[in-house]
Design an enzyme around this catalytic site. Structure first.
Site: not given
Ligand code: CA
Length: 400
Positions: A114, A121, A130, A186, A188, A220, A224, A227, A231, A240, A244
């Protein structure tokens, strides 16, 4: 020549599209192509042809491995079958209404990668998590960032999605284990690799269409809260890999010839192995639509993706990594610059702070019972628009 199949005209599945899938109309798995509101049993139609061996296995795997000359021959056969009036008598018995068949994951997924190829995004997510730093990481404009995912949890459109459990930690609290409270989608696009490449031999950008068979839509699904806690420093893991979803129909690259557009202007000079080549570009003018419970919540424009399919392939193999038949390379969340063009609820809801209207209700993240459907259209070679096979899934409660 237009198709004689009734219902094909204007359906998005006309004779200039002909995506491939694997279906069962009651006699086991068969390779077919979609035409209008029907699926044509291509294996049956091809029985006496020289490509029959590629279609006989009830999976696209042999066709994927056979390479571009075979892809072209099979596509010609499919096109001739649905357009030549003289073939109608022989072909028509092999049409099945698509609503009457069961669809399967059409190929064996080898490796799943991925990427993170949307500047909009990456910028939105970076600004959210951040806020005091540059939203794009310093490497972002120099290489397509990605991670290796879990091929075994790729499922076909329509497969229910069980809310995953996992470890999470709210700010200032101790870690907990339980059903995710922040289940997201997500939107995609995924590239499906047909022809592999040997270990140790990078695949240049110009070889893209010799290796990639076609594309499909991909959701996907993302937890959250899981994650966010897991992560750092190695990237996505269990947040994740619980599921999928991919569309059941693989659109061959040849069907996208009229959708090819320039990617966005480059703000940084690319290293030679990633340079945009001469000739027709591989940006793709696909218009996505994300629906939650039947309401469109977003319309992401794929043409805004910074990194193209050839660049994803070239980067993935630049260290000598091999490609295998059935590799699935996802673009990353497709988000455009406008607020209603974001491909995730994370962005649409501003990290859960701004509920997204859908129907008579609203959502920050997904609830049990929610149905998510991602669709897309693109200019087709015949001058109309084709529809990619949609990818849909319903959220089921976490298991006890
Ligand atoms: Ca993704």
């Amino acid at each position: 020549m237009s198709s004689w199949v009734s219902g094909a005209a204007g359906s998005g599945f006309e004779e200039d599209h002909l995506p491939y899938g694997v279906f069962d109309a009651g006699t086991g798995r068969r390779v077919g192509v979609r035409i209008g509101h029907d699926v044509l049993d291509l294996a049956a139609v091809a029985e006496d042809s020289e490509v029959s061996v590629l279609l006989a296995a009830g999976t696209l795997d042999p066709l994927l491995a056979a390479g571009p000359a075979a892809w072209s021959a099979v596509r010609s056969l499919a096109h001739e079958s649905v357009t030549n009036p003289a073939r109608r008598g022989a072909v028509e018995p092999h049409l099945h209404p698509v609503d009457s068949v069961r669809m399967f994951l059409p190929f064996t997924v080898a490796d799943y990668v991925d990427f993170y190829a949307s500047e909009w995004h990456a910028t939105a997510v970076g600004a959210m998590f951040r806020p005091d730093a540059d939203p794009l990481p310093p490497n972002w404009k120099h290489l397509p960032i990605g991670y290796h995912g879990r091929a075994g949890s790729v499922v076909v459109s329509g497969t229910p999605i069980v809310r995953p459990r996992g470890q999470a930690r709210l700010p200032g609290a101790a870690p907990t284990f339980g059903p995710t409270q922040r289940l997201d989608l997500e939107a995609e696009l995924a590239y499906v690799v047909g022809t592999g490449s040997p270990l140790g031999t990078p695949v240049p950008t110009e070889a893209f269409a010799r290796h990639v068979f076609g594309v499909c839509l991909l959701n996907d699904w993302s937890a959250r809260d899981i994650q966010a806690w897991e992560y750092r420093p190695l990237g996505p893991m269990l947040g994740k890999s619980f599921a999928t979803s991919v569309g059941a129909w693989i659109t061959p690259l040849a069907a996208l010839a009229a959708a090819r557009v320039d990617p966005p202007p480059r703000t940084h000079r690319l290293l030679p192995y990633l340079a945009d080549g001469a000739g027709l570009p591989w940006g793709l003018d696909l218009s996505l639509a994300v629906e939650v419970n039947g309401t469109v919540v977003s319309r992401p424009p794929f043409a805004t993706m910074y990194w193209t399919g050839p660049q994803l392939i070239a980067h993935l193999t630049s260290n000598g990594a091999a490609l295998r038949r059935g590799d699935l390379l996802a673009s990353g969340t497709v988000s455009g610059p406008a607020p209603d063009e974001a491909g995730s609820l994370l962005e649409l809801s501003a990290n859960g702070t701004r509920p997204v209207p859908c129907g008579g209700s609203s959502r920050t993240f997904l609830l049990d019972g929610d149905v998510v459907t991602i669709a897309a259209t693109a200019p087709s070679t015949g001058g109309g628009r084709l529809r990619l096979g949609e990818v849909t899934g319903t959220v089921r409660p976490a298991r006890d």
